[in-house]
Write a protein that holds these residues in place. Structure first.
Motif, PDB file in Angstrom:
ATOM      1  N   PRO A 172       0.833  -1.208   0.000  1.00  0.00           N
ATOM      2  CA  PRO A 172       0.000   0.000   0.000  1.00  0.00           C
ATOM      3  C   PRO A 172       0.861   1.249   0.000  1.00  0.00           C
ATOM      4  O   PRO A 172       1.776   1.387   0.809  1.00  0.00           O
ATOM      5  N   VAL A 173       0.573   2.160  -0.920  1.00  0.00           N
ATOM      6  CA  VAL A 173       1.315   3.425  -1.014  1.00  0.00           C
ATOM      7  C   VAL A 173       0.317   4.549  -1.258  1.00  0.00           C
ATOM      8  O   VAL A 173      -0.279   4.629  -2.324  1.00  0.00           O
ATOM      9  N   ALA A 174       0.123   5.377  -0.245  1.00  0.00           N
ATOM     10  CA  ALA A 174      -0.734   6.561  -0.371  1.00  0.00           C
ATOM     11  C   ALA A 174      -2.101   6.216  -0.959  1.00  0.00           C
ATOM     12  O   ALA A 174      -2.595   6.907  -1.850  1.00  0.00           O
ATOM     13  N   GLY A 175      -2.709   5.145  -0.459  1.00  0.00           N
ATOM     14  CA  GLY A 175      -4.034   4.765  -0.906  1.00  0.00           C
ATOM     15  C   GLY A 175      -4.064   3.937  -2.176  1.00  0.00           C
ATOM     16  O   GLY A 175      -5.142   3.527  -2.624  1.00  0.00           O
ATOM     17  N   ARG A 176      -2.915   3.678  -2.769  1.00  0.00           N
ATOM     18  CA  ARG A 176      -2.836   2.861  -3.976  1.00  0.00           C
ATOM     19  C   ARG A 176      -2.166   1.524  -3.625  1.00  0.00           C
ATOM     20  O   ARG A 176      -1.579   1.369  -2.564  1.00  0.00           O
ATOM     21  N   THR A 177      -2.253   0.571  -4.540  1.00  0.00           N
ATOM     22  CA  THR A 177      -1.565  -0.712  -4.373  1.00  0.00           C
ATOM     23  C   THR A 177      -0.481  -0.824  -5.423  1.00  0.00           C
ATOM     24  O   THR A 177      -0.758  -0.730  -6.623  1.00  0.00           O
ATOM     25  N   VAL A 178       0.748  -1.026  -4.979  1.00  0.00           N
ATOM     26  CA  VAL A 178       1.888  -1.182  -5.879  1.00  0.00           C
ATOM     27  C   VAL A 178       2.341  -2.636  -5.841  1.00  0.00           C
ATOM     28  O   VAL A 178       2.477  -3.225  -4.765  1.00  0.00           O
ATOM     29  N   HIS A 179       2.540  -3.227  -7.014  1.00  0.00           N
ATOM     30  CA  HIS A 179       3.036  -4.592  -7.130  1.00  0.00           C
ATOM     31  C   HIS A 179       4.566  -4.558  -7.173  1.00  0.00           C
ATOM     32  O   HIS A 179       5.153  -3.810  -7.969  1.00  0.00           O
ATOM     33  N   VAL A 224       9.434   4.556  -7.112  1.00  0.00           N
ATOM     34  CA  VAL A 224       8.000   4.355  -7.322  1.00  0.00           C
ATOM     35  C   VAL A 224       7.216   5.547  -6.793  1.00  0.00           C
ATOM     36  O   VAL A 224       6.300   6.069  -7.433  1.00  0.00           O
ATOM     37  N   ASP A 225       7.579   6.001  -5.582  1.00  0.00           N
ATOM     38  CA  ASP A 225       6.890   7.135  -4.962  1.00  0.00           C
ATOM     39  C   ASP A 225       7.898   7.853  -4.077  1.00  0.00           C
ATOM     40  O   ASP A 225       8.414   7.277  -3.118  1.00  0.00           O
ATOM     41  N   ALA A 226       8.176   9.099  -4.401  1.00  0.00           N
ATOM     42  CA  ALA A 226       9.221   9.856  -3.700  1.00  0.00           C
ATOM     43  C   ALA A 226       8.924  10.046  -2.225  1.00  0.00           C
ATOM     44  O   ALA A 226       9.833  10.381  -1.450  1.00  0.00           O
ATOM     45  N   SER A 227       7.676   9.822  -1.806  1.00  0.00           N
ATOM     46  CA  SER A 227       7.355   9.957  -0.390  1.00  0.00           C
ATOM     47  C   SER A 227       7.913   8.801   0.434  1.00  0.00           C
ATOM     48  O   SER A 227       8.026   8.911   1.658  1.00  0.00           O
ATOM     49  N   LEU A 228       8.259   7.689  -0.218  1.00  0.00           N
ATOM     50  CA  LEU A 228       8.843   6.557   0.487  1.00  0.00           C
ATOM     51  C   LEU A 228      10.320   6.848   0.732  1.00  0.00           C
ATOM     52  O   LEU A 228      11.044   7.234  -0.186  1.00  0.00           O
ATOM     53  N   ALA A 342      -1.460   1.656  22.967  1.00  0.00           N
ATOM     54  CA  ALA A 342      -2.511   1.729  21.961  1.00  0.00           C
ATOM     55  C   ALA A 342      -2.473   3.054  21.209  1.00  0.00           C
ATOM     56  O   ALA A 342      -2.237   4.117  21.778  1.00  0.00           O
ATOM     57  N   GLY A 343      -2.697   2.963  19.905  1.00  0.00           N
ATOM     58  CA  GLY A 343      -2.712   4.162  19.075  1.00  0.00           C
ATOM     59  C   GLY A 343      -2.356   3.859  17.637  1.00  0.00           C
ATOM     60  O   GLY A 343      -2.142   2.695  17.261  1.00  0.00           O
ATOM     61  N   GLU A 344      -2.286   4.906  16.836  1.00  0.00           N
ATOM     62  CA  GLU A 344      -1.894   4.791  15.431  1.00  0.00           C
ATOM     63  C   GLU A 344      -0.485   5.344  15.269  1.00  0.00           C
ATOM     64  O   GLU A 344      -0.153   6.391  15.830  1.00  0.00           O
ATOM     65  N   TYR A 345       0.326   4.632  14.479  1.00  0.00           N
ATOM     66  CA  TYR A 345       1.723   5.003  14.276  1.00  0.00           C
ATOM     67  C   TYR A 345       2.028   5.004  12.771  1.00  0.00           C
ATOM     68  O   TYR A 345       2.379   3.969  12.206  1.00  0.00           O
ATOM     69  N   PRO A 346       1.848   6.133  12.066  1.00  0.00           N
ATOM     70  CA  PRO A 346       2.204   6.179  10.641  1.00  0.00           C
ATOM     71  C   PRO A 346       3.705   5.959  10.460  1.00  0.00           C
ATOM     72  O   PRO A 346       4.521   6.581  11.166  1.00  0.00           O
ATOM     73  N   LEU A 347       4.090   5.088   9.512  1.00  0.00           N
ATOM     74  CA  LEU A 347       5.503   4.794   9.275  1.00  0.00           C
ATOM     75  C   LEU A 347       5.999   5.419   7.971  1.00  0.00           C
ATOM     76  O   LEU A 347       7.063   6.025   7.929  1.00  0.00           O
ATOM     77  N   VAL A 348       5.246   5.215   6.898  1.00  0.00           N
ATOM     78  CA  VAL A 348       5.539   5.837   5.607  1.00  0.00           C
ATOM     79  C   VAL A 348       4.194   6.241   5.016  1.00  0.00           C
ATOM     80  O   VAL A 348       3.149   5.770   5.474  1.00  0.00           O
ATOM     81  N   PRO A 349       4.180   7.122   4.019  1.00  0.00           N
ATOM     82  CA  PRO A 349       2.898   7.512   3.433  1.00  0.00           C
ATOM     83  C   PRO A 349       2.090   6.304   2.982  1.00  0.00           C
ATOM     84  O   PRO A 349       2.570   5.458   2.228  1.00  0.00           O
ATOM     85  N   GLY A 350       0.873   6.196   3.494  1.00  0.00           N
ATOM     86  CA  GLY A 350      -0.004   5.106   3.095  1.00  0.00           C
ATOM     87  C   GLY A 350       0.144   3.839   3.904  1.00  0.00           C
ATOM     88  O   GLY A 350      -0.599   2.878   3.696  1.00  0.00           O
ATOM     89  N   GLN A 365      -1.445  -4.172  13.880  1.00  0.00           N
ATOM     90  CA  GLN A 365      -2.059  -4.375  12.567  1.00  0.00           C
ATOM     91  C   GLN A 365      -1.513  -3.362  11.574  1.00  0.00           C
ATOM     92  O   GLN A 365      -1.657  -2.154  11.754  1.00  0.00           O
ATOM     93  N   GLY A 366      -0.853  -3.874  10.526  1.00  0.00           N
ATOM     94  CA  GLY A 366      -0.375  -3.006   9.463  1.00  0.00           C
ATOM     95  C   GLY A 366      -1.493  -2.649   8.514  1.00  0.00           C
ATOM     96  O   GLY A 366      -2.485  -3.381   8.387  1.00  0.00           O
ATOM     97  N   THR A 367      -1.365  -1.524   7.824  1.00  0.00           N
ATOM     98  CA  THR A 367      -2.382  -1.086   6.875  1.00  0.00           C
ATOM     99  C   THR A 367      -2.678  -2.181   5.856  1.00  0.00           C
ATOM    100  O   THR A 367      -1.773  -2.687   5.196  1.00  0.00           O
ATOM    101  N   GLY A 368      -3.955  -2.571   5.743  1.00  0.00           N
ATOM    102  CA  GLY A 368      -4.358  -3.585   4.781  1.00  0.00           C
ATOM    103  C   GLY A 368      -3.975  -5.000   5.160  1.00  0.00           C
ATOM    104  O   GLY A 368      -4.081  -5.902   4.328  1.00  0.00           O
ATOM    105  N   GLN A 369      -3.527  -5.216   6.394  1.00  0.00           N
ATOM    106  CA  GLN A 369      -3.077  -6.538   6.823  1.00  0.00           C
ATOM    107  C   GLN A 369      -3.892  -7.022   8.016  1.00  0.00           C
ATOM    108  O   GLN A 369      -4.651  -6.280   8.628  1.00  0.00           O
TER     109      GLN A 369
END
Length: 418
Positions: A172-179, A224-228, A342-350, A365-369
């Motif tokens: 998952p990258v900024a709301g998109r799925t990258v293969h 792929v995405d400069a935010s990474l 407990a809480g949310e911990y953003p690691l990279v965009p998306g 729980q990781g995003t989408g996992q």
């Protein structure tokens, strides 16, 4: 097999390697099938992710047999020709093509690996950068050709832990799925990723084998995405004495080889059964590496102490401790303390981690996992044993949890709590 949840070992038992510079050269179809008969599944199929080169070879062999022609001929007809990959091959070298010289991470020239034609699904295809760009364009549907429907089917999600399509990692990258997929063979490394939403792809080919030292993923994903974040060069450092003491002992690798790890001063020394001893270097990514050949020893922390994964020849072999060293009991942490994390911990965009306490247990729980239960191994330190991850929480001077760092697969990602 296409999601690496077959339960098969990383490598076939009858690999027959006599030269580590070309470890697959002696593996025949007969030996592969005999190894399949020898194999004991590590888990029920579909239940646990464990990357297996063995499974990839079984798969390309089965596909070729089902098609009634050899794997190279099948690829040429069904994939190379429709995508105009005119210089891609396994053994039949196209006119005008000269193979590149591969190198070890030290810069020393090393020979390329060789595979039996029908077992080459593990990494035996050779191609130019132009060919691989055409392949990536094909995955994006540019242009639409006979293989396009099959490529689109291969991109569909098939499993969630971790998210996988057919041999594609889904990121998952900024709301998109990258293969994404990367790998390497003797002297070479490669990375391919594509983003259908943005119609963008990245291909990196290297004449040096980086797969044991973190591969090309950091660079590729940043493209792929400069935010990474772009990873930093690895630097040699001194390992923690507690890590050296925790790793010392006798182990058996998946596949049967036994290995002894000992501490000598501030260094780790490894010795495989019947072989010489090697002093290991250690880098700031948390990995040990032999100075004399291409391999990697990645410590894995569990609730009962330290173990490791051995990475060599494109395989990842889990090590099981076979000495009688006492294991440490799991730490008991009160539900009240667990709720402090407990809480949310953003690691990279998306992508980030959600931490929660449920019935006296801590879950990550990781995003989408899927959510994974983690076990405490030290104050503010937890491990997710099924995925080889370690999570370290940080507190401010007042004792409030403010951030965490995820250590997994040689990467360190930090996220502040919100």
């Amino acid at each position: 097999m296409v999601t690496h949840t077959s339960g098969l070992p990383a490598l076939p038992a009858r690999l027959g390697a006599t030269d580590m510079n070309d470890p697959y050269a002696n593996l025949t179809e007969e030996a592969l099938l005999a190894s399949l008969g020898d194999a004991t599944l590590s888990a029920p199929p579909g239940s646990r992710f464990e990357y297996s080169n063995f499974a990839s070879m079984v798969l390309s062999y089965a596909v070729a047999r089902r098609a009634g022609q050899d794997y190279e001929g099948l690829l040429r007809k069904q994939l190379f020709a429709p995508l105009a990959m005119q210089h891609a091959y396994i053994k039949q070298v196209p006119a005008g093509i000269r193979a590149a010289q591969g190198h070890a991470p030290s810069g020393k020239p090393v020979p390329a690996w060789n595979f039996a034609t029908n077992l080459a699904g593990v990494g035996g295809v050779r191609a130019t950068l132009e060919d691989m760009v055409k392949y990536a364009q094909g995955e994006l549907g540019q242009p639409t050709v006979s293989i396009t429907p099959a490529l689109k089917l291969s991109q569909q999600e098939l499993s969630k832990a971790p998210p996988m399509a057919m041999n594609w990692m889904l990121m998952p990258v900024a709301g998109r799925t990258v293969h994404v997929h990367e790998g390497g063979t003797g002297g070479f490394s490669s990375f391919v990723a594509f983003d259908n939403a943005r119609q963008r792809a990245v291909v990196i080919l290297s004449d040096t084998t980086w797969n044991s030292l973190g591969s090309l993923g950091s660079l590729g994903l940043h493209l792929v995405d400069a935010s990474l974040p772009l990873g930093k060069p690895r630097k040699e450092t001194r390992p923690d004495p507690a890590l050296l003491d925790g790793l010392a002992g006798d182990y058996q690798l998946a596949g049967g080889m036994k290995m002894r790890l000992t501490r000598q001063g501030d260094a780790l020394v490894i010795q495989a059964e019947g072989q010489g001893a090697y002093t290991m270097g250690y880098d700031d990514a948390g990995d040990f590496y032999p100075r004399d050949f291409d391999a990697l020893l990645r410590p894995v922390r569990g609730s009962d102490g330290y173990g490791f994964t051995w990475m060599q020849m494109g395989g990842q072999l889990a090590a099981t401790r076979i000495d009688k060293k006492a294991s440490k009991p799991a730490l008991a942490v009160s539900p009240g303390t667990l709720r402090e994390y407990a809480g949310e911990y953003p690691l990279v965009p998306g992508f980030g981690l959600v931490v929660s306490e449920q019935e006296g247990k801590l879950f990550i729980q990781g995003t989408g996992q899927q959510a994974l239960e983690v076990a405490a191994v030290a104050a503010d330190v937890f491990v997710a044993e099924g995925v080889g991850a370690e999570i370290r929480f940080e507190r401010d001077p007042a004792g409030k949890v403010i951030a965490l760092t995820l250590l997994q697969a040689g990467q360190k990602l930090r996220g502040e709590r919100r």
